[in-house]
Scaffold this motif. Structure first.
Motif, short mmCIF file in Angstrom:
data_model
loop_
_atom_site.label_atom_id
_atom_site.label_comp_id
_atom_site.label_asym_id
_atom_site.label_seq_id
_atom_site.Cartn_x
_atom_site.Cartn_y
_atom_site.Cartn_z
N LYS A 32 0.82 -1.21 0.00
CA LYS A 32 0.00 0.00 0.00
C LYS A 32 0.85 1.27 0.00
O LYS A 32 0.40 2.32 -0.40
CB LYS A 32 -0.91 0.04 1.22
N GLU A 33 2.08 1.15 0.46
CA GLU A 33 2.96 2.32 0.56
C GLU A 33 3.62 2.66 -0.76
O GLU A 33 4.14 3.76 -0.94
CB GLU A 33 4.04 2.08 1.63
N MET A 34 3.61 1.73 -1.71
CA MET A 34 4.22 1.98 -3.02
C MET A 34 3.40 3.00 -3.79
O MET A 34 2.18 3.04 -3.68
CB MET A 34 4.31 0.68 -3.82
N SER A 81 0.71 7.26 -3.01
CA SER A 81 0.75 5.85 -2.65
C SER A 81 -0.54 5.16 -3.09
O SER A 81 -1.56 5.82 -3.32
CB SER A 81 0.93 5.68 -1.15
N LEU A 82 -0.49 3.86 -3.17
CA LEU A 82 -1.69 3.10 -3.50
C LEU A 82 -2.78 3.38 -2.49
O LEU A 82 -3.94 3.58 -2.85
CB LEU A 82 -1.37 1.60 -3.55
N ALA A 83 -2.43 3.42 -1.21
CA ALA A 83 -3.42 3.70 -0.17
C ALA A 83 -4.06 5.07 -0.37
O ALA A 83 -5.28 5.22 -0.26
CB ALA A 83 -2.77 3.60 1.21
N ASP A 84 -3.24 6.08 -0.67
CA ASP A 84 -3.78 7.43 -0.89
C ASP A 84 -4.66 7.48 -2.12
O ASP A 84 -5.73 8.09 -2.10
CB ASP A 84 -2.64 8.45 -1.03
N ALA A 85 -4.24 6.83 -3.19
CA ALA A 85 -5.02 6.82 -4.43
C ALA A 85 -6.38 6.15 -4.20
O ALA A 85 -7.41 6.61 -4.69
CB ALA A 85 -4.25 6.12 -5.54
N LEU A 89 -5.23 -4.15 -3.53
CA LEU A 89 -3.92 -4.75 -3.24
C LEU A 89 -3.96 -6.25 -3.50
O LEU A 89 -3.04 -6.81 -4.12
CB LEU A 89 -3.53 -4.46 -1.80
N THR A 90 -5.02 -6.90 -3.08
CA THR A 90 -5.17 -8.34 -3.31
C THR A 90 -5.23 -8.64 -4.80
O THR A 90 -4.56 -9.57 -5.28
CB THR A 90 -6.43 -8.87 -2.60
N GLN A 91 -5.98 -7.87 -5.55
CA GLN A 91 -6.08 -8.08 -7.00
C GLN A 91 -4.73 -7.93 -7.67
O GLN A 91 -4.36 -8.75 -8.54
CB GLN A 91 -7.08 -7.11 -7.62
#
Length: 67
Positions: free
Chosen positions: A6-8, A41-45, A57-59
């Motif tokens: 998620k941080e990436m 980040s992925l989490a922010d997006a 993230l799982t996908q």
């Protein structure tokens, strides 16, 4: 095997494997080349797009496990 976190940033995720682009597009992230994608980040997006980051993230990681 490469793994996404998620941080990436979206840019970093695309560098791991360009094949994840359709997954991100289906999730509603249509601006993969925009400046935000390089620093967000992925989490922010996911927060911005109103989606569950754990699901995406799982996908992404399930796809990467197959390549």
């Amino acid at each position: 095997m490469a793994q996404v976190t998620k941080e990436m940033t979206i840019g970093e995720i695309l560098q791991v494997d360009q094949g994840v682009a359709p997954i991100l597009m289906r999730a509603g992230m249509h601006c993969l080349g925009c400046p935000s994608a390089q620093h967000e980040s992925l989490a922010d997006a996911c927060t911005v797009h109103g989606m569950d980051s754990d699901v995406l993230l799982t996908q992404l990681n399930e796809y990467l496990a197959t390549v």
